[in-house]
Design a protein around this motif. Structure first.
Motif, short mmCIF file in Angstrom:
data_model
loop_
_atom_site.label_atom_id
_atom_site.label_comp_id
_atom_site.label_asym_id
_atom_site.label_seq_id
_atom_site.Cartn_x
_atom_site.Cartn_y
_atom_site.Cartn_z
N SER A 160 -1.81 -6.36 -1.42
CA SER A 160 -2.18 -6.18 0.07
C SER A 160 -3.41 -5.50 0.33
O SER A 160 -4.08 -4.69 -0.71
N VAL B 250 -5.01 2.07 -1.84
CA VAL B 250 -4.19 3.06 -2.48
C VAL B 250 -4.23 3.03 -3.90
O VAL B 250 -4.51 3.98 -4.61
N GLY C 268 0.92 -1.28 -0.05
CA GLY C 268 0.20 0.09 0.08
C GLY C 268 0.79 1.06 -0.08
O GLY C 268 0.61 2.21 0.78
N ALA C 269 1.62 1.22 -0.90
CA ALA C 269 2.59 2.56 -0.96
C ALA C 269 2.21 3.29 -2.30
O ALA C 269 2.24 2.85 -3.36
C1 LIG Z 1 -2.44 7.33 -0.23
C2 LIG Z 1 -1.33 6.51 0.53
C3 LIG Z 1 -0.02 6.26 0.22
C4 LIG Z 1 0.86 5.78 1.06
N1 LIG Z 1 2.13 5.55 0.62
C5 LIG Z 1 2.83 4.93 1.31
C6 LIG Z 1 4.46 4.87 1.12
O1 LIG Z 1 4.85 5.27 0.15
N2 LIG Z 1 5.26 4.30 1.83
C7 LIG Z 1 4.79 3.41 2.94
O2 LIG Z 1 5.66 3.04 3.60
N3 LIG Z 1 3.45 3.80 3.45
C8 LIG Z 1 2.41 4.41 2.54
N4 LIG Z 1 1.21 4.40 3.15
C9 LIG Z 1 0.81 3.64 4.25
C10 LIG Z 1 0.69 1.97 4.00
O3 LIG Z 1 -0.57 1.86 3.09
C11 LIG Z 1 0.13 1.41 5.37
O4 LIG Z 1 1.33 1.63 6.26
C12 LIG Z 1 -0.58 0.01 5.08
O5 LIG Z 1 -0.70 -0.48 6.65
C13 LIG Z 1 0.48 -0.95 4.54
O6 LIG Z 1 0.25 -2.24 4.42
P1 LIG Z 1 0.92 -3.15 3.57
O7 LIG Z 1 2.48 -3.08 3.74
O8 LIG Z 1 0.54 -4.55 4.16
O9 LIG Z 1 0.44 -3.04 2.26
C14 LIG Z 1 0.30 5.11 2.35
C15 LIG Z 1 -1.00 5.26 2.61
C16 LIG Z 1 -1.81 5.85 1.99
C17 LIG Z 1 -3.43 6.13 2.16
#
Ligand SMILES: Cc1cc2nc3c(=O)[nH]c(=O)nc-3n(C[C@H](O)[C@H](O)[C@H](O)COP(=O)(O)O)c2cc1C
Length: 176
Positions: free
Chosen positions: A35, A41, A12-13
């Motif tokens: 994820s 995202v 979710g980056a």
């Molecule tokens: C619009 C948006 C952009 C995001 N960009 C990032 C990013 O670039 N890097 C990051 O570490 N988390 C980012 N996040 C936060 C992650 O989505 C969040 O930590 C999430 O729990 C990650 O889950 P996952 O690692 O299972 O995908 C972002 C969240 C949103 C809403």
């Protein structure tokens, strides 16, 4: 054995997301794993259409036990790409936690000795990122985030790359 596929996990980056989503379409046989956060995202960045290709199979995080990861033990995959990789997922990788779809993919690829390429978002103490509405955002990864990225570089079987171009070069090496 049938042709081996690429397993490509998207977390979710927002950082690197548009470039990674565009890249995914260039490869022939890819299973894309999203994820729960990635699923959200990608919609925020309006990139859903980038994941529509006949050769792509898109799987979303729904079940807790991540049965989809069994493909690694069956020899289905040549390589796992995690791009982009959030600080959250990188932290799980370095701690050996496998409680989500992407952290399970990482763990099972490792246990099956399938090579892994990771493109973390947290590569430098300061970076400029693009928000969902095209706005530029300054982000300052914390020492813990950068430490986790550094630790991951030392993992056997894992290549940490610093750009989308480096990721593509590295992937080309595995597909040659
Ligand atoms: C619009 C948006 C952009 C995001 N960009 C990032 C990013 O670039 N890097 C990051 O570490 N988390 C980012 N996040 C936060 C992650 O989505 C969040 O930590 C999430 O729990 C990650 O889950 P996952 O690692 O299972 O995908 C972002 C969240 C949103 C809403």
């Amino acid at each position: 054995m049938n042709e081996q596929r690429i397993a490509w996990a998207i977390t979710g980056a927002g950082h690197f997301l548009a470039d990674c989503a565009a890249r995914v379409l260039r490869y022939g046989a890819v299973d894309v794993y999203l994820s729960r956060a990635a699923n959200e995202v990608i919609r925020m960045y309006r990139l859903e259409s980038c994941l529509e290709g006949e050769h792509l199979r898109v799987r979303r995080e729904t079940l807790a036990s991540s049965p989809a990861v069994a493909g690694f033990a069956r020899g289905l995959y040549r390589v796992l790409v995690v791009a982009p990789a959030t600080s959250n997922s990188v932290a799980k990788f370095t701690c050996g936690i496998s409680d989500s779809l992407v952290s399970n993919l990482f763990a099972q690829a490792g246990k099956s000795r399938v090579p892994i390429i990771v493109l973390p978002t947290d590569l430098a103490p300061e970076m400029t990122s693009t928000g969902p509405h095209g706005d530029l955002i300054q982000v300052y990864p914390r020492p813990i985030d950068l430490e986790n990225t550094a630790r991951l570089r030392g993992f056997p079987g894992v290549t940490v790359v610093d750009s989308v171009e480096e990721m593509a070069d590295c992937l080309a090496g595995y597909l040659a």
